[in-house]
Design a protein around this motif. Structure first.
Motif, short mmCIF file in Angstrom:
data_model
loop_
_atom_site.label_atom_id
_atom_site.label_comp_id
_atom_site.label_asym_id
_atom_site.label_seq_id
_atom_site.Cartn_x
_atom_site.Cartn_y
_atom_site.Cartn_z
N ASP A 98 0.85 -1.24 0.16
CA ASP A 98 0.06 0.04 -0.19
C ASP A 98 0.95 1.31 -0.07
O ASP A 98 0.34 2.49 -0.31
CB ASP A 98 -0.93 -0.03 1.20
CG ASP A 98 -1.92 -1.01 1.03
OD1 ASP A 98 -2.23 -1.37 0.26
OD2 ASP A 98 -2.40 -1.45 2.16
N SER A 99 2.01 1.19 0.57
CA SER A 99 2.91 2.38 0.44
C SER A 99 4.02 2.39 -0.52
O SER A 99 4.83 3.29 -0.62
CB SER A 99 3.71 2.32 2.03
OG SER A 99 4.61 1.16 1.84
N ILE A 100 3.88 1.64 -1.51
CA ILE A 100 4.79 1.62 -2.67
C ILE A 100 4.20 2.58 -3.68
O ILE A 100 3.20 2.58 -3.93
CB ILE A 100 4.74 0.22 -3.27
CG1 ILE A 100 5.49 -0.97 -2.30
CG2 ILE A 100 5.85 0.04 -4.60
CD1 ILE A 100 5.50 -2.28 -2.90
N THR A 101 5.39 3.31 -4.25
CA THR A 101 4.79 4.34 -5.19
C THR A 101 4.05 3.80 -6.48
O THR A 101 3.14 4.25 -6.92
CB THR A 101 5.88 5.37 -5.35
OG1 THR A 101 6.49 5.90 -4.34
CG2 THR A 101 5.61 6.56 -6.27
N ASN A 102 4.89 3.06 -7.19
CA ASN A 102 4.40 2.35 -8.19
C ASN A 102 3.60 1.22 -7.98
O ASN A 102 3.25 0.66 -9.18
CB ASN A 102 5.66 1.90 -9.23
CG ASN A 102 6.43 1.05 -8.50
OD1 ASN A 102 6.12 0.20 -7.54
ND2 ASN A 102 7.84 0.81 -8.83
N SER A 103 3.22 0.88 -6.73
CA SER A 103 2.32 -0.28 -6.44
C SER A 103 2.82 -1.75 -7.05
O SER A 103 1.60 -2.58 -7.02
CB SER A 103 0.79 0.14 -7.00
OG SER A 103 0.66 0.12 -8.32
N LYS A 104 3.77 -1.70 -7.38
CA LYS A 104 4.25 -3.26 -8.12
C LYS A 104 5.75 -3.44 -7.74
O LYS A 104 6.41 -2.52 -8.10
CB LYS A 104 3.79 -3.28 -9.44
CG LYS A 104 3.89 -4.61 -10.06
CD LYS A 104 3.42 -4.76 -11.42
CE LYS A 104 3.43 -6.38 -11.84
NZ LYS A 104 2.76 -6.43 -13.28
N ILE A 105 5.99 -4.66 -7.35
CA ILE A 105 7.52 -5.14 -7.20
C ILE A 105 7.69 -5.84 -8.52
O ILE A 105 7.16 -6.45 -9.07
CB ILE A 105 7.66 -5.86 -6.06
CG1 ILE A 105 7.39 -5.31 -4.77
CG2 ILE A 105 8.99 -6.50 -5.91
CD1 ILE A 105 8.15 -4.01 -4.44
N ARG A 106 8.96 -5.21 -9.29
CA ARG A 106 9.39 -6.01 -10.26
C ARG A 106 10.29 -7.13 -10.23
O ARG A 106 10.81 -7.20 -9.13
CB ARG A 106 10.15 -4.69 -11.17
CG ARG A 106 9.57 -3.45 -11.30
CD ARG A 106 10.49 -2.39 -11.62
NE ARG A 106 10.84 -2.60 -13.08
CZ ARG A 106 11.84 -1.66 -13.75
NH1 ARG A 106 12.11 -0.70 -13.10
NH2 ARG A 106 12.08 -1.98 -14.87
#
Length: 497
Positions: free
Chosen positions: A467-475
C-alpha cells in the motif's frame, strides 16, 4: 626538489584528580609511512605499556568517570543484564544472580579486549569470557565432555526502563535495529563457544574458534524496541572440530499468555575449532545432553549437519544438469541486452539493483583473536541489504529472515573490505507480501597485490507494505550473465532445502 616534510602534533594529557595541564610533542618525518607501520597496525595503539604507572592511572581515571555503578561482580555469571551508564544497575536480579554493568567498558584484565570494540552487550560478554583467564593452566591437548548447561548463557535487555539502552537499538521507524541484534547474537554465540571449548587459560594460545556459518533465522513476530527482551542459548551439538549453538530471542507482552508466543526468533550458529599455528581443524570438547529437550535439540542439530553435507555433495553433481535452467533464466536477460526497447517493463536486470560500500577495517573492530568481529560484518551486511531493498521497493522494507551466512575467509585489521549487494530474485506469488531476496558479498581487496577474494556471503529476505509503494508493484529481476544465473539457481535450490 626538496623532500616534503610533515609536522604532526600529538597531545599527551596527564590525568589527575583535576586534569588541567597537557603537553604537546612534535614529531617530524620526511615520509608519512615512516611513522605508521603498515604491516602491524596494532603497534599504533601501544602508546604505553599496560603495566606502567601512567597507564594504570589512565585506566583508574577512566573507570571513575565511566560509570557510577557498583564494583565488579563475580565472574561466574550466567545471566547477564545489559545496563546503561545513566544510573546504577541493581545489585541483584530477582533470581539472585549478580548483574554485569555492560555500560562499563574498562574492566580487568584489559588484555581480554584487544580492540576494545564494544556495544552494550559485548561489554558484558567480554567480562563473562574473562573467567577462563583466571583459571590455572593445564594440559593444552586435554579434551573433556561438558553438558549444555555448562555453556548456557542468558542476556536481558531492560528496554522498558533503560532509555539510553533503548535509544541505541531504535531504528528510524521506532522498531528494533536488526543489524545490532544480529551483531549481539554473534557475540553471544562466540561467548557460548568459549565456555564450552576452553577448559583453562593455557588453551587460549593454541585454539581458535571461528564462525563458519549461520543457518536460516526467521522473525516469527515483530520485535519491539520499548519492551524487555531476553536472549539465551547453549551448545546443542558437537562434532569432531565443529559445534552448533542455538540462540533463542524472547519478548513477552501483556497479550502473551502462552510462553511459546514469546518466541521471536531462533538462530543456529556453526563454529569451528582451529589450531592457532597450523589453521587445521582442532578437536574440541564433546557434549553430553542430559534432559529430554537437550537430547531432542542434539538430534535436530545432527540432522541439519547431515543435510548440509548431503547438500554439498549434491551441488557438485547438479552443476552438469543446470544448463537448461540457466539458459531459461538468461533468455529474458538477453532481450534487455540486445533489444532493450522490447524488454518487459515489469522486470529489471540484477546488475541495475546493485549497491556497494567500502571500508578499511580498524583495530577497534577486532575480536579476542585479533581479527575483525564477525558480528560487526553481519551488521554492516544487513544494513546494506536493507538499503538495497529500500531502493528497489520504493518504501521501507520489512525484514523477514536471514537465509544463510557463510564465513569463508578471515578478515584482518587493515584489510580493505568491499560489500556488494543486489536483489538476487523476487517471489511475487502473493501480491500482498512480495518477497525480495538480497545477496551481499564481502570482498577482501588488496590494492598492493591487485587481488581480491570473497570473505563472506550473506542472504536476507525482506517484504514490503504494497500500500505504501509508489508504483504499487514489485518488479521481477533477471540475470544478464551466466554467473548471475548460476547464483540464482543455487540460491533457489538452497531455499527449497
Amino acid at each position: 626538489m626538496k623532500t616534503p616534510r610533515f609536522i604532526y602534533a600529538v597531545t599527551v594529557t596527564t590525568l589527575t584528580k583535576k586534569p588541567r595541564y597537557h603537553t604537546t610533542r612534535y614529531l617530524s618525518s620526511s615520509n608519512h609511512n615512516d611513522s605508521y607501520n603498515y604491516q602491524n597496525p596494532h603497534k599504533i595503539l601501544n602508546l604505553s605499556p599496560l603495566n606502567s604507572p601512567k597507564f594504570d592511572l589512565f585506566i583508574r581515571s577512566c573507570r571513575s568517570y565511566s560509570s557510577s555503578g557498583p564494583s565488579d561482580p563475580p565472574f561466574s555469571v550466567d545471566k547477564i543484564s545489559i545496563a546503561a551508564t545513566v544510573s546504577s544497575p541493581p545489585d541483584h536480579h530477582h533470581d539472585g544472580v549478580s548483574a554485569i554493568d555492560a555500560g562499563t567498558s574498562l574492566r580487568k584484565p584489559i588484555s581480554l579486549w584487544p580492540g576494545m570494540y564494544h556495544s552494550p552487550v559485548t561489554n558484558a560478554l567480554w567480562q563473562a569470557r574473562s573467567i577462563i583467564f583466571d583459571s590455572t593452566a593445564g594440559d593444552v591437548n586435554s579434551v573433556i565432555s561438558k553438558t549444555p548447561s555448562h555453556s548456557r548463557t542468558t542476556i536481558h535487555y531492560p528496554f522498558s526502563s533503560d532509555y539510553i539502552l533503548r535509544e541505541q537499538y531504535r531504528n528510524p521507524w521506532n522498531g528494533i535495529r536488526v543489524g545490532k541484534l544480529l551483531e549481539d547474537l554473534d557475540a553471544l554465540a562466540g561467548t557460548i563457544s568459549f565456555k564450552h571449548c576452553f577448559n583453562h587459560a593455557g588453551m587460549v594460545e593454541s585454539l581458535l574458534l571461528v564462525t563458519a556459518s549461520v543457518d536460516k533465522m526467521v522473525i516469527k513476530k515483530p520485535i519491539l524496541v520499548d519492551t524487555d527482551l531476553t536472549i539465551f542459548g547453549a551448545v546443542t551439538w558437537v562434532g569432531r572440530s565443529s559445534m552448533e549453538i542455538q540462540l533463542e530471542v524472547l519478548q513477552s507482552t501483556e497479550e502473551t499468555s502462552d510462553p511459546r508466543d514469546a518466541q521471536a526468533l531462533i538462530a543456529n550458529f556453526t563454529f569451528v575449532g582451529r589450531d592457532s599455528k597450523t589453521s587445521k581443524p582442532a578437536i574440541i570438547n564433546q557434549i553430553l545432553p542430559e534432559t529430554e529437550k537437550e537430547k531432542q535439540l542434539w538430534k535436530e542439530a545432527d540432522e541439519r549437519n547431515k543435510l548440509r553435507k548431503k547438500r554439498r555433495v549434491e551441488q557438485t553433481k547438479e552443476i552438469e544438469n543446470e544448463t537448461e535452467r540457466i539458459n531459461a533464466l538468461l533468455a529474458e536477460g538477453r532481450v534487455f541486452i540486445d533489444m532493450p526497447a522490447l524488454a518487459d517493463r515489469d522486470s529489471i536486470l540484477i546488475q541495475d539493483t546493485c549497491l556497494q560500500n567500502s571500508l578499511v577495517c580498524m583495530p577497534q573492530q577486532r575480536n579476542t583473536h585479533g581479527r575483525i568481529f564477525g558480528g560487526f560484518l553481519m551488521r554492516r551486511a544487513f544494513e546494506l541489504a536493507f538499503a538495497t531493498a529500500y531502493a528497489f521497493a520504493g518504501s521501507a522494507p520489512l525484514f523477514l529472515e536471514v537465509d544463510h551466512v557463510d564465513f569463508l575467509k578471515p578478515v584482518d585489521v587493515g584489510n580493505f573490505l568491499r560489500f556488494k549487494s543486489c536483489v538476487l530474485f523476487t517471489e511475487l506469488e502473493n501480491p500482498k507480501q512480495p518477497l525480495i531476496n538480497i545477496e551481499v558479498v564481502a570482498h577482501v581487496t588488496r590494492p598492493e597485490l591487485r587481488s581480491a577474494e570473497v570473505s563472506n556471503k550473506f542472504y536476507f529476505t525482506f517484504t514490503t507494505n504494497t500500500d505504501s509503494i509508489t508504483n504499487s508493484k514489485i518488479r521481477s529481476v533477471v540475470p544478464a550473465t551466466e554467473e548471475e544465473a548460476r547464483r540464482v539457481v543455487e540460491r533457489i535450490d538452497a531455499e527449497k532445502c
